[in-house]
Design an enzyme around this catalytic site. Structure first.
Site, short mmCIF file in Angstrom:
data_model
loop_
_atom_site.label_atom_id
_atom_site.label_comp_id
_atom_site.label_asym_id
_atom_site.label_seq_id
_atom_site.Cartn_x
_atom_site.Cartn_y
_atom_site.Cartn_z
N ALA A 87 0.23 -15.78 2.75
CA ALA A 87 1.00 -16.33 1.62
C ALA A 87 1.10 -15.31 0.50
O ALA A 87 2.15 -15.14 -0.14
CB ALA A 87 0.34 -17.61 1.11
N SER A 88 -0.01 -14.59 0.27
CA SER A 88 0.01 -13.61 -0.83
C SER A 88 1.00 -12.49 -0.54
O SER A 88 1.72 -12.04 -1.44
CB SER A 88 -1.41 -13.05 -1.06
OG SER A 88 -1.77 -12.11 -0.05
N LYS A 89 1.08 -12.06 0.72
CA LYS A 89 1.98 -10.96 1.03
C LYS A 89 3.44 -11.44 1.06
O LYS A 89 4.35 -10.70 0.70
CB LYS A 89 1.58 -10.30 2.36
CG LYS A 89 0.23 -9.59 2.28
CD LYS A 89 0.19 -8.55 1.16
CE LYS A 89 -1.09 -7.76 1.10
NZ LYS A 89 -1.11 -6.76 0.01
N VAL A 141 -7.80 -5.50 -11.12
CA VAL A 141 -6.40 -5.87 -11.40
C VAL A 141 -6.20 -7.37 -11.59
O VAL A 141 -5.18 -7.81 -12.11
CB VAL A 141 -5.44 -5.35 -10.30
CG1 VAL A 141 -5.46 -3.84 -10.22
CG2 VAL A 141 -5.72 -5.98 -8.94
N TYR A 170 -3.97 -14.89 2.77
CA TYR A 170 -3.48 -13.51 2.81
C TYR A 170 -1.98 -13.48 3.12
O TYR A 170 -1.19 -12.82 2.44
CB TYR A 170 -4.25 -12.71 3.88
CG TYR A 170 -3.84 -11.26 3.95
CD1 TYR A 170 -4.23 -10.36 2.97
CD2 TYR A 170 -3.05 -10.78 5.00
CE1 TYR A 170 -3.85 -9.02 3.03
CE2 TYR A 170 -2.67 -9.45 5.07
CZ TYR A 170 -3.08 -8.58 4.08
OH TYR A 170 -2.70 -7.26 4.14
N SER A 187 2.86 -6.46 3.39
CA SER A 187 2.32 -6.39 4.75
C SER A 187 3.32 -7.00 5.72
O SER A 187 4.07 -7.92 5.35
CB SER A 187 1.00 -7.17 4.84
OG SER A 187 0.59 -7.29 6.18
#
Ligand code: NAD
Length: 274
Positions: free
Chosen positions: A175-177, A77, A173, A158
């Site tokens: 920050a991404s969520k 992706v 992680y 999350s």
């Protein structure tokens, strides 16, 4: 009091997604795999997008043998051209229509906190954030061909979007969520013009390979992490899958742009939850 898992009932939703076409990313294992199982139970045709060819094909073969309409596509992706190509193939097989997209493919590591490099950031954001955007952009033209309000996107975020964890230096992680949760609201606004609902789901501590990779053996953290949750246990992937299916269903027809925590009370507990 000893608490056992509540019974998960998927009998009552059998067939509700008949004639619906869905794409689930990161579908070869964990929450994604459980979502495939729930969507076929509910009658949908499912395209399994994953980089894990062996596990993806095995899932396809098992479910095809059981009479379900499931096909594996090897898609990373993080690469937009692969998303566009994969989605186009799915649409060609289903009269140009796609109804449901579950953006689930995500990685947790590396968790290097202060030592996070540009490469670490690019890797995590490339899959967990840009990957979700790639998939929505690729699916959108085919969702607009379906009936208005028949389509839905669920972005798997999350509870970590809202908190820090003491043993998990997850700058990238987390920050991404956080980005997924925020981006979902913007996607919901933009896609509402075409009658497409977009929501995010925030799992808490759900026992999968990704969690095992971060926390280690399950039995070692049942007593520390899980016992401190209101649920007194880890979540099962099938429980998250049930909530994803609910958000795609007509039962969620007035729900868009929101975030649903499926976390055994983790967010509500705040700092008490590890
Ligand atoms: P998992 O590692 O069991 O499964 C992730 C799947 O994604 C794997 O099959 C993997 O091959 C696939 N994948 C990884 N990179 C990919 C890419 N670039 N393109 C396509 N597929 C790719 O993980 P999981 O625990 O089931 O997590 C699923 C999602 O749920 C993730 O977004 C994760 O961040 C989120 N989440 C999980 C938990 C939890 O407790 N398990 C909690 C909160 C959020």
């Amino acid at each position: 009091m000893a608490l056992s898992n509540p019974p998960l009932d998927s009998q009552h939703t059998k067939g509700r997604f008949t004639n619906k076409v869905s794409i689930i990313t990161g579908a070869a294992s964990g929450i994604g795999r459980a979502t495939v199982l729930r969507f076929v139970n509910d009658g949908a045709a499912v395209a399994v997008f994953d980089i894990n060819e062996a596990a993806g094909k095995q899932l396809q073969d098992e479910l095809t043998a059981a009479g379900h309409n499931v096909k594996f596509y090897k898609v990373d992706v993080a690469h937009k051209e692969q998303c566009v190509e994969g989605v186009k193939k799915v649409a060609e097989e289903h009269e140009g229509k796609i109804h449901f997209l579950v953006n689930n493919a995500g990685i947790g590591a590396p968790c290097k906190g202060l030592d996070s490099s540009k490469e670490d950031w690019n890797k995590v954001l490339g899959i967990n954030v840009i990957g979700y955007s790639n998939m929505v952009q690729a699916c959108y033209p085919f969702m607009t061909k379906a009936e208005a309000w028949d389509c839905s996107v669920v972005n798997v975020s999350s509870v970590q979007a809202h908190r820090a964890m003491p043993f998990h230096s997850g700058w990238t992680y987390q920050a991404s969520k956080g980005a997924v949760t925020a981006m979902t609201k913007c996607m919901a606004l933009d896609l509402s013009a075409n009658g497409i609902r977009v929501n995010s789901i925030s799992p808490g501590s759900t026992w999968t390979e990704q969690v095992q990779g971060v926390l280690g053996e399950r039995k070692n953290c049942e007593a520390t992490v899980a016992k401190r949750l209101m649920s007194r246990r880890f979540g099962e992937p099938a429980e998250t899958a049930a909530a994803i299916a609910f958000l795609c269903s007509k039962d969620a027809s007035y729900i868009t742009g929101t975030e649903l925590a499926v976390d055994g009370g983790k967010l509500a507990l705040g700092p008490e939850a590890l």
